[in-house]
Design an enzyme around this catalytic site. Sequence first.
Site, short mmCIF file in Angstrom:
data_model
loop_
_atom_site.label_atom_id
_atom_site.label_comp_id
_atom_site.label_asym_id
_atom_site.label_seq_id
_atom_site.Cartn_x
_atom_site.Cartn_y
_atom_site.Cartn_z
CD GLU A 168 -2.83 -1.23 2.42
OE1 GLU A 168 -2.70 -0.40 3.33
OE2 GLU A 168 -3.74 -2.07 2.41
CD GLU A 284 -4.48 -7.82 1.78
OE1 GLU A 284 -5.35 -7.09 2.29
OE2 GLU A 284 -3.26 -7.56 1.83
C1 XIL Z 1 -5.88 -6.33 8.48
C2 XIL Z 1 -6.20 -7.57 9.31
O1 XIL Z 1 -7.17 -8.32 8.66
C3 XIL Z 1 -6.66 -7.14 10.66
O2 XIL Z 1 -6.90 -8.27 11.48
C4 XIL Z 1 -5.61 -6.24 11.27
O3 XIL Z 1 -5.97 -5.80 12.49
C5 XIL Z 1 -5.35 -5.03 10.39
O4 XIL Z 1 -4.95 -5.50 9.13
N1 XIL Z 1 -4.87 -4.59 3.79
C6 XIL Z 1 -3.82 -5.38 4.21
C7 XIL Z 1 -4.00 -6.29 5.36
O5 XIL Z 1 -2.79 -5.42 3.54
O6 XIL Z 1 -2.80 -6.49 6.08
C8 XIL Z 1 -5.08 -5.78 6.29
O7 XIL Z 1 -5.28 -6.77 7.29
C9 XIL Z 1 -6.34 -5.49 5.53
C10 XIL Z 1 -6.10 -4.44 4.50
#
Ligand code: XIL
Length: 396
Positions: A168, A284
């Site tokens: 990101e 994701e």
């Molecule tokens: C999120 C997790 O799902 C949560 O449990 C944590 O508290 C915060 O991060 N983009 C990403 C992930 O790259 O690492 C994130 O994951 C969600 C958004």
Amino acid sequence: MEYLLAGRSRREFLSTLAQAAAFTLASRTPAAWAQQGISGPNSLKAHAHRAGLLTGFAVDTNLLSDPTYARILVEQASILVPERALKWVPLRPSPDKFDFTQADLLVDFAQRHKIHLRGHTLVWHEAIPDWFDSTVTKDNARRFLEEHIAAVVGRYKGKMQSWDVVNEAILPKDNQPGGLRNSPWFKLLGPDYIEIAFRAARKADPHLVLTYNDYGVEYDNDEDAERRKLILDLLRSLKSKGVPLDAVGIQSHIKAAYPATIGQGLRDYMSAVRDLGLQLFLTELDVNEDDLPYDDVPHRDQTIAQTYTDFLNVGLANPDVKAVLIWGVGDSHTWLNNGPTHHRKQPNRPQRSLPFDNDYKPKPAFFAIRDAFDQRHRSGSNTKKSNPHKADHLGI
Ligand code: XIL
């Protein structure tokens, strides 16, 4: 006559109730999954394999001790990624200490069950430990970053299929050159932090597939179009400088009931990534259904399933997509319920975003994902000539 009819329907009704109760209990056993036709050759990973894909889930390491959860991972997944365990907060309790307890749990589990692993993530603006701001300065930031990457990538050398090295990095509204996010690492090291991280990762494990991971590239709208362009500019500039980079992660946090479509924008983005000689992962995947204007569960589940289908039919058409990671297993643990809560329209309605429900029963979303793998297999996308520039590290 009427009495008999009524009696029969009452008996039927009671027996249906009993069956439903038994099903709910029994649905937490592998035997029930076999009956439901989702194990072995009917599992997600088997269908994915036929389509030339690895598939699996983001894992909450605290849940590995739940036998049902663990069993689903083993039954369904050919690749896993820790949801939190490899971020800075759990790994770095203090500036001079590493705590690999949670990450090791998952790495051991995956090795025991011969499941591939992705690493996530080495550089991110979130999950930064409390001690960071008072300890990391412009003078020592590069050393902190390089030492972190050497230690973490080095520990799992040869055990990871790929790593999200930088996560990101693009946020146009921060008004920095190249649309870069004004993240802690950017503030300390300027734009160079990105290539420093990739070079350090290559040095720590020369055979690793190094990935740039980001969100907001899925939709045909101006916001995502701008993000796609900025990410591609970044990737091109990294490639032109000889920075080691092998793959791009498309986070795939998509939304049910979203006004924009998924189509040409994503297709063009994926072919541009492919032209750069990079592999693609959907990293994701989940469906945020907060905006759905109705509460009816079957109706919501159908819409969520259709959202998965619409996305995957585009996302999986590109032969360089090699893996699909779903961001969680069962609805009760989706990050969407406790992550971005301040944006939520329905804060009291738990989301039904994932392929399994609270009791780990497969939902329409599960079958939609599996069907999308079959669709890719049928269309032959996986057998089309794969990227000529890149050796296939995945062995699939
Ligand atoms: C999120 C997790 O799902 C949560 O449990 C944590 O508290 C915060 O991060 N983009 C990403 C992930 O790259 O690492 C994130 O994951 C969600 C958004």
